[in-house]
Scaffold this motif. Structure first.
Motif, short mmCIF file in Angstrom:
data_model
loop_
_atom_site.label_atom_id
_atom_site.label_comp_id
_atom_site.label_asym_id
_atom_site.label_seq_id
_atom_site.Cartn_x
_atom_site.Cartn_y
_atom_site.Cartn_z
N VAL A 97 0.86 -1.18 0.00
CA VAL A 97 0.00 0.00 0.00
C VAL A 97 0.90 1.23 0.00
N LEU A 98 0.73 2.09 -1.01
CA LEU A 98 1.51 3.32 -1.12
C LEU A 98 0.57 4.52 -1.05
N LYS A 99 0.87 5.46 -0.18
CA LYS A 99 0.03 6.64 -0.04
C LYS A 99 0.28 7.58 -1.22
N LEU A 100 -0.78 8.19 -1.72
CA LEU A 100 -0.68 9.06 -2.90
C LEU A 100 -1.04 10.51 -2.61
N GLY A 101 -1.44 10.84 -1.43
CA GLY A 101 -1.85 12.20 -1.13
C GLY A 101 -3.35 12.26 -0.91
N ILE A 102 -3.92 13.46 -1.09
CA ILE A 102 -5.34 13.61 -0.81
C ILE A 102 -6.13 13.85 -2.09
N ARG A 103 -7.41 13.50 -2.03
CA ARG A 103 -8.31 13.70 -3.16
C ARG A 103 -8.86 15.12 -3.06
N VAL A 104 -8.94 15.81 -4.20
CA VAL A 104 -9.32 17.21 -4.22
C VAL A 104 -10.76 17.41 -3.75
N GLY A 105 -11.67 16.56 -4.19
CA GLY A 105 -13.09 16.79 -3.92
C GLY A 105 -13.47 16.71 -2.46
N ASP A 106 -13.02 15.66 -1.75
CA ASP A 106 -13.48 15.46 -0.38
C ASP A 106 -12.34 15.33 0.63
N ASN A 107 -11.12 15.58 0.21
CA ASN A 107 -9.95 15.56 1.09
C ASN A 107 -9.66 14.17 1.66
N ALA A 108 -10.11 13.12 0.97
CA ALA A 108 -9.84 11.76 1.42
C ALA A 108 -8.42 11.37 1.03
N GLU A 109 -7.77 10.57 1.88
CA GLU A 109 -6.42 10.10 1.58
C GLU A 109 -6.50 9.01 0.51
N LYS A 110 -5.78 9.20 -0.59
CA LYS A 110 -5.74 8.20 -1.65
C LYS A 110 -4.53 7.29 -1.43
N ALA A 111 -4.67 6.06 -1.91
CA ALA A 111 -3.56 5.11 -1.80
C ALA A 111 -3.63 4.16 -2.99
N MET A 112 -2.47 3.64 -3.36
CA MET A 112 -2.41 2.63 -4.41
C MET A 112 -2.06 1.31 -3.72
N ILE A 113 -2.84 0.30 -4.00
CA ILE A 113 -2.54 -1.04 -3.50
C ILE A 113 -2.17 -1.88 -4.70
N GLU A 114 -1.06 -2.62 -4.58
CA GLU A 114 -0.58 -3.39 -5.71
C GLU A 114 -0.06 -4.74 -5.24
N LEU A 115 0.01 -5.68 -6.16
CA LEU A 115 0.62 -6.97 -5.89
C LEU A 115 2.13 -6.80 -6.02
N VAL A 116 2.85 -7.16 -4.99
CA VAL A 116 4.29 -6.88 -4.88
C VAL A 116 5.08 -7.49 -6.04
N ASP A 117 4.80 -8.73 -6.39
CA ASP A 117 5.62 -9.42 -7.38
C ASP A 117 5.37 -8.96 -8.81
N PHE A 118 4.39 -8.09 -9.02
CA PHE A 118 4.10 -7.63 -10.38
C PHE A 118 4.62 -6.21 -10.62
N ASN A 119 5.39 -5.66 -9.72
CA ASN A 119 5.96 -4.35 -9.90
C ASN A 119 7.42 -4.51 -10.32
N GLU A 120 7.72 -4.09 -11.54
CA GLU A 120 9.09 -4.25 -12.06
C GLU A 120 10.05 -3.24 -11.46
N ILE A 121 9.55 -2.12 -10.94
CA ILE A 121 10.44 -1.09 -10.38
C ILE A 121 11.03 -1.57 -9.06
N TYR A 122 10.18 -2.06 -8.16
CA TYR A 122 10.66 -2.50 -6.85
C TYR A 122 11.06 -3.96 -6.84
#
Length: 167
Positions: A97-122
Motif C-alpha cells: 500500500v503506497l500513499k498518494l496524497g489527498i483527493r481534491v473533492g473530499d480531502n480523502a487520503e488516496k492510496a495505491m494497493i498493488e501486488l508486490v511481485d508484479f511491480n518491475e520497479i521495486y
C-alpha cells in the motif's frame, strides 16, 4: 464501545462491505494495482492476503473456497494461474500500500494497493523467481566455521594439484 473490534467497517453494513471488498479484490487481481482510499486499501489487504495464500495450493477445495469469496471465474483463474505462480516462494506480504496524497473533492487520503511481485520497479523483474534464503535467529557461527574450513581445504587441494602437474 468497540473494544477489541479490529474490523474496519468502512461505514457500511456487513453485506455492503463484503460486496465492496469482493469487487476491489477482483479488480486488484485483474489489474495488479488499483487506486482507492487509504482505509479501503488497508481493509482490502487483510481481505485478499488469505485468498492469495489459499491460491498457492491449487486444489479443487481451495478453488471453491476462493470462489465463494470472489464469485468471479475469470478472477479465480487469474489468481490460481498467474498470481499464485509468481508468489509461490513468498511466505506472505503479497500486497503493498503506497500513499498518494489527498483527493481534491473530499480531502480523502488516496492510496495505491498493488501486488508486490508484479511491480518491475521495486521487484526483481519478470521471469525471475528466486527462492528466499532461510532466515534463522542464530548469529551464523556454524556458517562462519564452515566457510573457514572450506578456505583451509581449498589451498591444500591447490597444492596437491600443483605437485601432480609438476610430476
Amino acid at each position: 464501545m468497540r473494544h477489541g473490534d479490529k474490523i474496519k467497517n468502512l461505514g457500511r453494513t456487513a453485506s455492503h462491505r463484503k460486496a465492496l471488498l469482493t469487487n476491489l479484490a477482483i479488480e486488484l487481481i485483474q489489474h495488479k494495482r488499483i487506486v482507492t482510499t487509504l482505509t479501503k486499501a488497508k481493509a482490502l489487504r487483510t481481505w485478499i492476503e488469505p485468498l492469495i495464500t489459499k491460491a498457492k495450493d491449487n486444489s479443487t477445495h481451495s478453488r471453491r473456497v476462493v470462489f465463494s469469496y470472489l464469485q468471479n471465474k475469470e478472477a479465480v483463474t487469474e489468481l490460481f494461474s498467474t498470481v499464485a505462480e509468481k508468489v509461490a516462494s513468498r511466505p506472505g506480504g503479497y500486497t503493498r500500500v503506497l500513499k498518494l496524497g489527498i483527493r481534491v473533492g473530499d480531502n480523502a487520503e488516496k492510496a495505491m494497493i498493488e501486488l508486490v511481485d508484479f511491480n518491475e520497479i521495486y521487484g526483481k523483474g519478470k521471469g525471475e523467481a528466486a527462492a528466499p534464503a532461510k532466515k534463522t535467529r542464530r548469529a551464523g557461527g556454524a556458517k562462519k566455521k564452515a566457510d573457514a574450513a572450506a578456505e583451509a581445504v581449498a589451498p591444500a587441494a591447490e597444492e596437491k594439484t600443483e605437485e601432480k602437474s609438476a610430476e
